[in-house]
Design an enzyme around this catalytic site. Sequence first.
Site, short mmCIF file in Angstrom:
data_model
loop_
_atom_site.label_atom_id
_atom_site.label_comp_id
_atom_site.label_asym_id
_atom_site.label_seq_id
_atom_site.Cartn_x
_atom_site.Cartn_y
_atom_site.Cartn_z
N ASP A 29 -32.23 -9.83 -15.94
CA ASP A 29 -31.82 -11.16 -15.47
C ASP A 29 -30.79 -11.10 -14.35
O ASP A 29 -29.96 -12.00 -14.19
CB ASP A 29 -31.24 -12.00 -16.64
CG ASP A 29 -32.27 -12.21 -17.73
OD1 ASP A 29 -33.46 -12.20 -17.42
OD2 ASP A 29 -31.85 -12.40 -18.90
N LYS A 58 -33.56 -10.64 -9.98
CA LYS A 58 -34.58 -9.86 -9.26
C LYS A 58 -35.64 -10.77 -8.64
O LYS A 58 -36.08 -10.54 -7.52
CB LYS A 58 -35.26 -8.87 -10.23
CG LYS A 58 -34.31 -7.87 -10.86
CD LYS A 58 -35.01 -7.01 -11.90
CE LYS A 58 -35.48 -7.75 -13.11
NZ LYS A 58 -34.43 -8.32 -13.96
N GLY A 65 -38.73 -12.75 -17.33
CA GLY A 65 -38.69 -14.15 -16.89
C GLY A 65 -37.97 -14.15 -15.55
O GLY A 65 -36.76 -13.93 -15.50
N HIS A 66 -38.70 -14.29 -14.47
CA HIS A 66 -38.10 -14.20 -13.13
C HIS A 66 -38.10 -15.59 -12.50
O HIS A 66 -39.16 -16.18 -12.29
CB HIS A 66 -38.89 -13.21 -12.26
CG HIS A 66 -38.84 -11.80 -12.80
ND1 HIS A 66 -39.53 -10.75 -12.26
CD2 HIS A 66 -38.14 -11.28 -13.84
CE1 HIS A 66 -39.26 -9.64 -12.94
NE2 HIS A 66 -38.42 -9.94 -13.92
N GLN A 126 -36.88 -6.28 -16.33
CA GLN A 126 -35.75 -5.85 -17.17
C GLN A 126 -34.68 -5.17 -16.29
O GLN A 126 -34.59 -5.50 -15.12
CB GLN A 126 -36.22 -4.92 -18.31
CG GLN A 126 -37.04 -5.62 -19.38
CD GLN A 126 -38.49 -5.85 -19.02
OE1 GLN A 126 -39.18 -4.94 -18.64
NE2 GLN A 126 -38.96 -7.08 -19.16
P1 GDP Z 1 -34.46 -11.96 -13.13
O1 GDP Z 1 -35.07 -11.81 -14.48
O2 GDP Z 1 -33.72 -10.74 -12.71
O3 GDP Z 1 -35.45 -12.40 -12.08
O4 GDP Z 1 -33.35 -13.10 -13.26
P2 GDP Z 1 -33.52 -14.52 -14.04
O5 GDP Z 1 -34.36 -15.41 -13.23
O6 GDP Z 1 -33.89 -14.30 -15.44
O7 GDP Z 1 -32.01 -14.98 -14.05
C1 GDP Z 1 -31.25 -15.10 -12.90
C2 GDP Z 1 -30.71 -16.51 -12.83
O8 GDP Z 1 -29.78 -16.58 -11.79
C3 GDP Z 1 -31.77 -17.55 -12.50
O9 GDP Z 1 -31.40 -18.77 -13.09
C4 GDP Z 1 -31.70 -17.65 -10.98
O10 GDP Z 1 -32.16 -18.90 -10.47
C5 GDP Z 1 -30.22 -17.52 -10.79
N1 GDP Z 1 -29.78 -16.95 -9.52
C6 GDP Z 1 -30.21 -15.83 -8.86
N2 GDP Z 1 -29.40 -15.56 -7.83
C7 GDP Z 1 -28.44 -16.53 -7.84
C8 GDP Z 1 -27.27 -16.76 -7.04
O11 GDP Z 1 -26.95 -16.01 -6.13
N3 GDP Z 1 -26.52 -17.85 -7.39
C9 GDP Z 1 -26.85 -18.70 -8.39
N4 GDP Z 1 -26.09 -19.76 -8.64
N5 GDP Z 1 -27.91 -18.49 -9.17
C10 GDP Z 1 -28.69 -17.40 -8.89
P1 IMO Z 2 -36.20 -9.74 -16.90
O1 IMO Z 2 -37.34 -9.05 -16.21
C1 IMO Z 2 -33.21 -9.68 -20.06
C2 IMO Z 2 -34.29 -7.59 -23.76
C3 IMO Z 2 -34.42 -8.44 -25.00
C4 IMO Z 2 -33.97 -7.42 -26.04
C5 IMO Z 2 -34.57 -6.12 -25.53
C6 IMO Z 2 -35.90 -5.75 -26.17
O2 IMO Z 2 -36.28 -11.20 -16.92
O3 IMO Z 2 -34.90 -9.21 -16.41
P2 IMO Z 2 -38.37 -6.67 -25.87
O4 IMO Z 2 -38.95 -8.02 -26.11
O5 IMO Z 2 -38.57 -6.16 -24.49
O6 IMO Z 2 -38.81 -5.66 -26.89
O7 IMO Z 2 -36.78 -6.86 -26.12
O8 IMO Z 2 -34.76 -6.30 -24.14
N1 IMO Z 2 -35.13 -8.03 -22.61
C7 IMO Z 2 -34.64 -8.66 -21.54
N2 IMO Z 2 -33.38 -9.09 -21.27
N3 IMO Z 2 -34.18 -9.80 -19.14
C8 IMO Z 2 -35.43 -9.33 -19.38
O9 IMO Z 2 -36.39 -9.31 -18.44
C9 IMO Z 2 -35.71 -8.76 -20.64
N4 IMO Z 2 -36.82 -8.23 -21.22
C10 IMO Z 2 -36.44 -7.78 -22.42
O10 IMO Z 2 -33.58 -9.56 -24.95
O11 IMO Z 2 -32.57 -7.28 -25.99
MG MG Z 3 -35.08 -12.77 -16.32
#
Ligand code: GDP
Ligand code: IMO
Ligand code: MG
Length: 425
Positions: free
Chosen positions: A13, A16, A40-41, A224
């Site tokens: 999270d 990416k 979840g991106h 991840q």
């Molecule tokens: P990922 O799994 O690495 O793609 O990240 P996620 O989407 O799960 O979580 C990142 C969160 O940060 C999301 O809600 C994005 O919209 C948000 N985000 C990413 N970059 C920025 C930033 O520079 N500022 C703010 N405010 N939100 C950001």
């Molecule tokens: P993105 O790509 C954050 C975490 C779960 C748990 C551990 C194992 O959005 O960054 P799993 O279901 O993979 O067996 O869970 O890994 N986890 C993540 N945490 N971002 C993710 O993906 C994750 N994918 C798995 O919360 O701790």
């Molecule tokens: Mg994510």
Amino acid sequence: MPNTIIVGAQWGDEGKGKIVDYLTENADVIVRAQGGNNAGHTVIHGDQKYILHLIPSGILWPEKKCVIGNGVVIDPAALITEFETLGKQGIAISPDNLAISDRAHLTLPYHRLLDSYRESGLGGKKIGTTGRGIGPTYVDKAERSGIRMADLEDQEFLDARLAEKIDQANRILKDSGAEALKLETIKVELQTAHQRLAPFIRETTSFLHQQIAEGKSLLFEGAQGTYLDIDHGTYPFVTSSSTTAGGACTGSGVSPRAIDNVTAVAKAYTTRVGAGPFITENAEFSDRMHGMGREFGATTGRKRRCGWFDSVVTGHACRLNGADHLALTNLDGLDGMEKIKICTAYRFNGEVLTTPPARVEDWKDCEPVYETLPGWPDTATAGAANISSLPENARTYLDRIAELCGCPIKLVGVGPDRKETLVCD
Ligand code: GDP
Ligand code: IMO
Ligand code: MG
């Protein structure tokens, strides 16, 4: 743009999705190579918010090609739901812009049930998985009893393998109170899914090799993060795939020699969702983030645990992944703070560590060593037009992170939209 791997440098999270979307403009092919719909991106594009789970974020760009590589585990039902959700948001998906590896393993209903069952058996030692069946699918893969996309063509093989796996799962699950799985139901579901997915399934490695030969640019969308890696993460509180840069190669069939750049993505602070060590976690900091409506999981909606930037974690991740650059997101999350801490080392049994320990038991005995930097309470970074217009203290903070991690910062996020990305010179 050269061939680039995007990798998470913390616990997932990191942002990416947003960075991949930003870089997609100059890429031709966007590749997912590991993980599954545990990812979840989030990509915010104008007034639309998209959350991608299995499909590379590049799908939002009509002229780009996307590949789900052999290292990804694919829940066919979840993939079809994702097609539908994106379709409703106006995104066209066809075999012209998406290819699925014939070697990718399938996540099936028994994997999801086994995931929940294993978690419930762990009591207070739960991993806190996403419940998507990821671990059990990779178990079958490693145990050599999985079902791959190519197997969907062979009904005889499929019937025998499904019967064996369902019987095995029903025996494990018999005391759990779950209704016994039925071969017929799963068979029919899979046949329907196969009809929908068949046009997308192909041998993807030769396509990627051909793209490289033609001088096209590949962008690998890591899922991840480094500390969820099965080898390098906070084992056993990890996922079941190789989330570090090497996983991009094994999970796609692209040689390491074809990679030109690795960009590690990290937040300007740290978050983690699920259980496991997190040395710089801070309850007050977490409450502040949640109070601002930030840091809720994109896949499960769970509150993310939050804390200070940890240069032991992120610096080591830069080295493990051979990062050329860091992309530091969410700098705006620190706007308004008087003082900001950075963890520079861990104190452990009289020693000072700059590399995380192997055992979670040892993480418990580590104490963070902090350095405190002044914040920028009066000037926001949100909305900044370029790096030089950031408050001076924010620039000092970025410089210190780059120094501690031994890696230059190339991109800085000051908001969720792709436009809110600043480039360092
Ligand atoms: P990922 O799994 O690495 O793609 O990240 P996620 O989407 O799960 O979580 C990142 C969160 O940060 C999301 O809600 C994005 O919209 C948000 N985000 C990413 N970059 C920025 C930033 O520079 N500022 C703010 N405010 N939100 C950001
Ligand atoms: P993105 O790509 C954050 C975490 C779960 C748990 C551990 C194992 O959005 O960054 P799993 O279901 O993979 O067996 O869970 O890994 N986890 C993540 N945490 N971002 C993710 O993906 C994750 N994918 C798995 O919360 O701790
Ligand atoms: Mg994510």
